[in-house]
Design a protein around this motif. Structure first.
Motif, PDB file in Angstrom:
ATOM      1  N   GLN A  79       3.206  39.760 -16.095  1.00 49.46           N
ATOM      2  CA  GLN A  79       4.480  39.694 -16.813  1.00 49.46           C
ATOM      3  C   GLN A  79       5.431  40.807 -16.399  1.00 49.46           C
ATOM      4  O   GLN A  79       6.653  40.609 -16.333  1.00 49.46           O
ATOM      5  N   PHE A  81       5.727  42.081 -13.445  1.00 49.93           N
ATOM      6  CA  PHE A  81       6.338  41.678 -12.175  1.00 49.93           C
ATOM      7  C   PHE A  81       7.473  40.685 -12.415  1.00 49.93           C
ATOM      8  O   PHE A  81       8.517  40.760 -11.762  1.00 49.93           O
ATOM      9  N   ILE A  82       7.273  39.766 -13.355  1.00 49.75           N
ATOM     10  CA  ILE A  82       8.326  38.802 -13.668  1.00 49.75           C
ATOM     11  C   ILE A  82       9.521  39.510 -14.297  1.00 49.75           C
ATOM     12  O   ILE A  82      10.677  39.261 -13.921  1.00 49.75           O
ATOM     13  N   ASN A  85      10.899  42.125 -11.225  1.00 51.65           N
ATOM     14  CA  ASN A  85      11.314  41.544  -9.944  1.00 51.65           C
ATOM     15  C   ASN A  85      12.197  40.313 -10.091  1.00 51.65           C
ATOM     16  O   ASN A  85      13.071  40.080  -9.250  1.00 51.65           O
ATOM     17  N   VAL A  86      11.976  39.524 -11.133  1.00 47.53           N
ATOM     18  CA  VAL A  86      12.767  38.301 -11.307  1.00 47.53           C
ATOM     19  C   VAL A  86      13.926  38.533 -12.280  1.00 47.53           C
ATOM     20  O   VAL A  86      15.095  38.409 -11.904  1.00 47.53           O
ATOM     21  N   THR A  87      13.615  38.888 -13.519  1.00 45.08           N
ATOM     22  CA  THR A  87      14.674  39.116 -14.498  1.00 45.08           C
ATOM     23  C   THR A  87      15.591  40.258 -14.057  1.00 45.08           C
ATOM     24  O   THR A  87      16.818  40.177 -14.207  1.00 45.08           O
ATOM     25  N   ILE A 141       1.052  37.688  -7.270  1.00 46.11           N
ATOM     26  CA  ILE A 141       2.202  37.722  -8.173  1.00 46.11           C
ATOM     27  C   ILE A 141       3.370  38.475  -7.546  1.00 46.11           C
ATOM     28  O   ILE A 141       4.542  38.160  -7.815  1.00 46.11           O
ATOM     29  N   TYR A 142       3.090  39.449  -6.720  1.00 44.11           N
ATOM     30  CA  TYR A 142       4.164  40.155  -6.009  1.00 44.11           C
ATOM     31  C   TYR A 142       4.970  39.185  -5.149  1.00 44.11           C
ATOM     32  O   TYR A 142       6.197  39.109  -5.246  1.00 44.11           O
ATOM     33  N   THR A 145       7.006  36.567  -7.214  1.00 48.28           N
ATOM     34  CA  THR A 145       8.229  37.075  -7.841  1.00 48.28           C
ATOM     35  C   THR A 145       9.290  37.451  -6.806  1.00 48.28           C
ATOM     36  O   THR A 145      10.485  37.296  -7.059  1.00 48.28           O
ATOM     37  N   LYS A 146       8.884  37.934  -5.648  1.00 45.85           N
ATOM     38  CA  LYS A 146       9.859  38.235  -4.602  1.00 45.85           C
ATOM     39  C   LYS A 146      10.531  36.955  -4.110  1.00 45.85           C
ATOM     40  O   LYS A 146      11.746  36.916  -3.880  1.00 45.85           O
ATOM     41  N   ALA A 148      10.843  34.136  -5.837  1.00 41.90           N
ATOM     42  CA  ALA A 148      11.712  33.671  -6.919  1.00 41.90           C
ATOM     43  C   ALA A 148      13.034  34.438  -6.921  1.00 41.90           C
ATOM     44  O   ALA A 148      14.107  33.848  -7.103  1.00 41.90           O
ATOM     45  N   ALA A 149      12.966  35.750  -6.704  1.00 37.75           N
ATOM     46  CA  ALA A 149      14.186  36.557  -6.666  1.00 37.75           C
ATOM     47  C   ALA A 149      15.057  36.169  -5.477  1.00 37.75           C
ATOM     48  O   ALA A 149      16.290  36.137  -5.585  1.00 37.75           O
TER      49      ALA A 149
END
Length: 206
Positions: A79, A81-82, A85-87, A141-142, A145-146, A148-149
């Motif tokens: 979470q 990372f999300i 990295n994303v939010t 997960i890294y 999220t990268k 997704a970003a």
């Protein structure tokens, strides 16, 4: 130009900030940890922190070099990372768009581009990675999220015309690789400089 540099206390940020100043820019560093080039203490996951930084420092462009990276997997839950990295990337993109920016730099990773054949060392020659390398199959997960970003950056350009550069760097983190125990860290890094690792100075230069 007033540039917001995220991750300013991190490994890459410490080398980026002086280079930006040498080019005549005013650097405003943002990081969760204090540092010589960090003026704003806070997380990119906190939109209020981002909005205050933009307002207080008249930010004109963003270099988003902050975030959780591969070695952080052992220390933080998925979470986190999300959130970061994303939010965090979405917060910065939305703030840049609201401010009318025309440039945004996002640092990502070449680990997204490493195919199964490369991972298994099944080939008989070195492989050059470029924009056509793939398929994109994040390993953890890294990477998820990268990627997704990166897609958020793509949408910001397509939907709002924000000029975004996504820089996928090779590994340059100073920590040892937690997936390899042999050879030891320094030996592994030395060997990696022959193919997949770059210096942090070269990452900042790029």
């Amino acid at each position: 130009m007033n540039i917001l540099l995220t991750g300013s206390s991190g490994w890459l940020g410490r080398f980026l900030a002086p280079r930006l100043r040498m080019s005549g820019h005013h650097v405003v560093g943002l990081d969760v940890a204090p540092g010589a080039d960090t003026q704003v203490i806070g997380s990119v996951a906190d939109r209020a922190v981002i909005d205050r930084a933009f307002a207080d420092h008249a930010i004109e462009a963003v270099i988003h070099a902050g975030g959780l990276h591969k070695p952080d997997i052992a220390r933080y839950p998925a979470q986190a990372f999300i959130d970061v990295n994303v939010t965090g990337t979405l917060n910065l993109l939305e703030a840049a768009r609201a401010a009318g920016h025309d440039r945004f730099v996002f640092t990502s990773t070449t680990s997204l581009m490493i195919s199964r054949a490369i991972r298994d060392e099944a080939g008989d020659a070195a492989v050059w990675l470029d924009e056509s390398s793939g398929p994109i199959e994040p390993r953890n997960i890294y990477g998820v999220t990268k990627y997704a970003a990166e897609q958020l950056c793509r949408l910001a350009h397509l939907e709002h015309g924000l000029n975004v550069v996504v820089l996928r760097t090779g590994r340059f983190f100073p920590e040892d690789d937690d997936t390899h125990g042999d050879p030891p860290g320094e030996n592994l890094k030395a060997n990696e400089f022959l193919n997949r690792r770059l210096t942090v100075e070269d990452a900042a230069r790029a």
